[in-house]
Design a protein around this motif. Sequence first.
Motif, PDB file in Angstrom:
ATOM      1  N   ASP A 164       1.097 -14.997  41.100  1.00  0.00           N
ATOM      2  CA  ASP A 164       2.364 -14.481  40.560  1.00  0.00           C
ATOM      3  C   ASP A 164       2.117 -13.304  39.618  1.00  0.00           C
ATOM      4  N   MET A 165       1.040 -13.368  38.847  1.00  0.00           N
ATOM      5  CA  MET A 165       0.708 -12.292  37.919  1.00  0.00           C
ATOM      6  C   MET A 165       0.393 -10.993  38.662  1.00  0.00           C
ATOM      7  N   VAL A 166      -0.386 -11.098  39.733  1.00  0.00           N
ATOM      8  CA  VAL A 166      -0.748  -9.906  40.508  1.00  0.00           C
ATOM      9  C   VAL A 166       0.477  -9.315  41.204  1.00  0.00           C
ATOM     10  N   LYS A 167       1.322 -10.159  41.741  1.00  0.00           N
ATOM     11  CA  LYS A 167       2.529  -9.643  42.399  1.00  0.00           C
ATOM     12  C   LYS A 167       3.395  -8.867  41.411  1.00  0.00           C
ATOM     13  N   LEU A 168       3.590  -9.435  40.229  1.00  0.00           N
ATOM     14  CA  LEU A 168       4.413  -8.771  39.223  1.00  0.00           C
ATOM     15  C   LEU A 168       3.762  -7.475  38.749  1.00  0.00           C
ATOM     16  N   ALA A 169       2.451  -7.517  38.523  1.00  0.00           N
ATOM     17  CA  ALA A 169       1.741  -6.312  38.070  1.00  0.00           C
ATOM     18  C   ALA A 169       1.710  -5.243  39.156  1.00  0.00           C
TER      19      ALA A 169
END
Length: 289
Positions: free
Chosen positions: A25-30
């Motif tokens: 989720d962090m990579v998708k948002l970033a």
Amino acid sequence: MLWNEPNNMSHWDALLDPEWAIYADMVKLAGEAICAENGGLVRVLGGISPIDPEFIRNMDRRGVLAAVDAVAVHGFPLDWNHWQIHEWPERIAAVAEVTSHPIWVSEVGVSTFGAEEVQEFGLRRTAELLLGKAPRLHWYSLYDLPRAWPATTRHREAEGSSYYRHFYMGLLREDGTPKRALRHFTDYTPELGICQWFHFEDPRLDEAVAWLKKLGVRKLRTGLSWADSFRPNALVWFDHMMRALASFDVTVTYCFTPDSCGLRPDHTSPPRQIEQYAEFCAQMTRRYA
């Protein structure tokens, strides 16, 4: 590049995120935040170590590959991996079977822990096996890690000699003098790049830039630390470093959780609020890209 070695406990605490759901989720948002700032940038999934196709499958199932443009692998078969150097093509092929994304080799290297001749052989053989087979190939690293500094790893002295290999990965010794392999490096530039991490206010920066230019290096991978961004005068240092590296084709790795932002106070911890990491990525992209 979004994080460094997320499937390695030295860089991401999988005990706190056992299925990498938070990381995904962090990579998708970033990735979305970076694209919003500059849609022309190549977004790379953090280079994986070990090379594990199942980790890439997991990221695909979680929708992460839609938020990046390339994936990356790290390999050190003469030091840490349980496979031989001649297996590099098969390792790349195994990842290619699970993704159509370009596959970068964002860290590959050989320590001089045992003998400088081993690194000399490893450089030549790595170039033979990988040049032209990956869009980016970054040799790790230009400098040995100073022995007074800690290596970013969970391994410690009690675990044997593998820990000490971290300190001997450079083409240059800690004092800046060349090792045997350095004389061959220009045979492979500019196609072969270098990965060199610069510590906060690193005194080696200017000398490193001079060496990189002398060696004909064009492609450089380094990092901007989210944790360092909380230090006093962080932007002064970031600006200075990025100005010094402006003449290179730079791959910037956004990584390291600030103690105050993690589920536990450690740079490997998943953050409590993934939006904070995405905002750091957006801020750095806005400032330097």
